[in-house]
Scaffold this motif. Sequence first.
Motif, PDB file in Angstrom:
ATOM      1  N   THR A 226      -0.086   9.292 -10.012  1.00 34.98           N
ATOM      2  CA  THR A 226      -1.346   9.389  -9.273  1.00 34.98           C
ATOM      3  C   THR A 226      -1.070   9.306  -7.775  1.00 34.98           C
ATOM      4  O   THR A 226      -0.003   8.896  -7.352  1.00 34.98           O
ATOM      5  CB  THR A 226      -2.326   8.256  -9.633  1.00 34.98           C
ATOM      6  N   ASN A 227      -2.015   9.688  -7.003  1.00 40.10           N
ATOM      7  CA  ASN A 227      -1.940   9.544  -5.552  1.00 40.10           C
ATOM      8  C   ASN A 227      -2.802   8.345  -5.175  1.00 40.10           C
ATOM      9  O   ASN A 227      -3.865   8.469  -4.581  1.00 40.10           O
ATOM     10  CB  ASN A 227      -2.435  10.821  -4.862  1.00 40.10           C
ATOM     11  N   ASP A 228      -2.331   7.177  -5.562  1.00 41.11           N
ATOM     12  CA  ASP A 228      -3.106   5.957  -5.402  1.00 41.11           C
ATOM     13  C   ASP A 228      -2.158   4.771  -5.562  1.00 41.11           C
ATOM     14  O   ASP A 228      -1.041   4.925  -6.040  1.00 41.11           O
ATOM     15  CB  ASP A 228      -4.187   5.898  -6.486  1.00 41.11           C
ATOM     16  N   ALA A 229      -2.623   3.614  -5.177  1.00 44.25           N
ATOM     17  CA  ALA A 229      -1.878   2.383  -5.436  1.00 44.25           C
ATOM     18  C   ALA A 229      -2.123   1.965  -6.883  1.00 44.25           C
ATOM     19  O   ALA A 229      -3.111   2.371  -7.495  1.00 44.25           O
ATOM     20  CB  ALA A 229      -2.347   1.292  -4.484  1.00 44.25           C
TER      21      ALA A 229
ATOM     22  N   ARG B 250     -12.402   1.010  -3.376  1.00 44.41           N
ATOM     23  CA  ARG B 250     -10.961   0.745  -3.534  1.00 44.41           C
ATOM     24  C   ARG B 250     -10.138   1.818  -2.829  1.00 44.41           C
ATOM     25  O   ARG B 250      -9.174   1.514  -2.132  1.00 44.41           O
ATOM     26  CB  ARG B 250     -10.584   0.660  -5.010  1.00 44.41           C
ATOM     27  N   LEU B 251     -10.518   3.088  -3.004  1.00 50.63           N
ATOM     28  CA  LEU B 251      -9.799   4.189  -2.366  1.00 50.63           C
ATOM     29  C   LEU B 251      -9.876   4.070  -0.843  1.00 50.63           C
ATOM     30  O   LEU B 251      -8.860   4.224  -0.147  1.00 50.63           O
ATOM     31  CB  LEU B 251     -10.356   5.535  -2.826  1.00 50.63           C
ATOM     32  N   GLU B 252     -11.037   3.780  -0.314  1.00 51.54           N
ATOM     33  CA  GLU B 252     -11.192   3.621   1.138  1.00 51.54           C
ATOM     34  C   GLU B 252     -10.356   2.449   1.646  1.00 51.54           C
ATOM     35  O   GLU B 252      -9.752   2.538   2.718  1.00 51.54           O
ATOM     36  CB  GLU B 252     -12.664   3.419   1.494  1.00 51.54           C
ATOM     37  N   PHE B 253     -10.305   1.358   0.885  1.00 53.15           N
ATOM     38  CA  PHE B 253      -9.482   0.212   1.274  1.00 53.15           C
ATOM     39  C   PHE B 253      -8.015   0.603   1.317  1.00 53.15           C
ATOM     40  O   PHE B 253      -7.309   0.303   2.271  1.00 53.15           O
ATOM     41  CB  PHE B 253      -9.709  -0.951   0.298  1.00 53.15           C
ATOM     42  N   TRP B 254      -7.540   1.274   0.276  1.00 53.53           N
ATOM     43  CA  TRP B 254      -6.136   1.690   0.214  1.00 53.53           C
ATOM     44  C   TRP B 254      -5.788   2.631   1.370  1.00 53.53           C
ATOM     45  O   TRP B 254      -4.783   2.451   2.038  1.00 53.53           O
ATOM     46  CB  TRP B 254      -5.845   2.341  -1.136  1.00 53.53           C
ATOM     47  N   ILE B 255      -6.621   3.616   1.620  1.00 50.64           N
ATOM     48  CA  ILE B 255      -6.384   4.549   2.727  1.00 50.64           C
ATOM     49  C   ILE B 255      -6.317   3.787   4.047  1.00 50.64           C
ATOM     50  O   ILE B 255      -5.449   4.047   4.882  1.00 50.64           O
ATOM     51  CB  ILE B 255      -7.469   5.643   2.765  1.00 50.64           C
ATOM     52  N   GLY B 256      -7.212   2.837   4.250  1.00 52.83           N
ATOM     53  CA  GLY B 256      -7.199   2.038   5.471  1.00 52.83           C
ATOM     54  C   GLY B 256      -5.909   1.249   5.615  1.00 52.83           C
ATOM     55  O   GLY B 256      -5.337   1.164   6.708  1.00 52.83           O
ATOM     56  N   GLN B 257      -5.421   0.680   4.517  1.00 52.82           N
ATOM     57  CA  GLN B 257      -4.182  -0.076   4.556  1.00 52.82           C
ATOM     58  C   GLN B 257      -2.984   0.829   4.870  1.00 52.82           C
ATOM     59  O   GLN B 257      -2.114   0.472   5.665  1.00 52.82           O
ATOM     60  CB  GLN B 257      -3.957  -0.803   3.223  1.00 52.82           C
TER      61      GLN B 257
ATOM     62  N   ALA C 134       0.825  -1.207   0.000  1.00 54.06           N
ATOM     63  CA  ALA C 134       0.000   0.000   0.000  1.00 54.06           C
ATOM     64  C   ALA C 134       0.857   1.254   0.000  1.00 54.06           C
ATOM     65  O   ALA C 134       0.406   2.318  -0.411  1.00 54.06           O
ATOM     66  CB  ALA C 134      -0.929   0.025   1.225  1.00 54.06           C
ATOM     67  N   LEU C 135       2.094   1.141   0.435  1.00 52.15           N
ATOM     68  CA  LEU C 135       2.973   2.308   0.491  1.00 52.15           C
ATOM     69  C   LEU C 135       3.595   2.631  -0.858  1.00 52.15           C
ATOM     70  O   LEU C 135       4.211   3.677  -1.013  1.00 52.15           O
ATOM     71  CB  LEU C 135       4.084   2.084   1.524  1.00 52.15           C
ATOM     72  N   VAL C 136       3.437   1.756  -1.834  1.00 48.49           N
ATOM     73  CA  VAL C 136       3.988   1.988  -3.167  1.00 48.49           C
ATOM     74  C   VAL C 136       2.931   2.697  -4.001  1.00 48.49           C
ATOM     75  O   VAL C 136       1.867   2.152  -4.254  1.00 48.49           O
ATOM     76  CB  VAL C 136       4.388   0.659  -3.840  1.00 48.49           C
ATOM     77  N   HIS C 137       3.225   3.926  -4.418  1.00 50.05           N
ATOM     78  CA  HIS C 137       2.262   4.708  -5.195  1.00 50.05           C
ATOM     79  C   HIS C 137       2.434   4.431  -6.682  1.00 50.05           C
ATOM     80  O   HIS C 137       3.544   4.230  -7.167  1.00 50.05           O
ATOM     81  CB  HIS C 137       2.471   6.201  -4.963  1.00 50.05           C
TER      82      HIS C 137
END
Length: 55
Positions: A11-14, A37-44, A4-7
């Motif tokens: 973009t500002n996303d996985a 998907r965005l909420e999942f990534w932010i949570g991770q 999740a830390l790899v952008h």
Amino acid sequence: MISALVHYLGTNDAGPGFYVLAQHLGLLPKGSSATTRLEFWIGQVNRLHRLYARS
């Protein structure tokens, strides 16, 4: 998921592979909306920050 830390470049996303892996691991339902998907990534990302902040 530490990935999740790899952008994704530009973009500002996985990247899309992050979400495919999450689905493969059963952490994200297939066909999830962009918001889900965005909420999942932010949570991770937040979970990783909390985990490593304790070190």
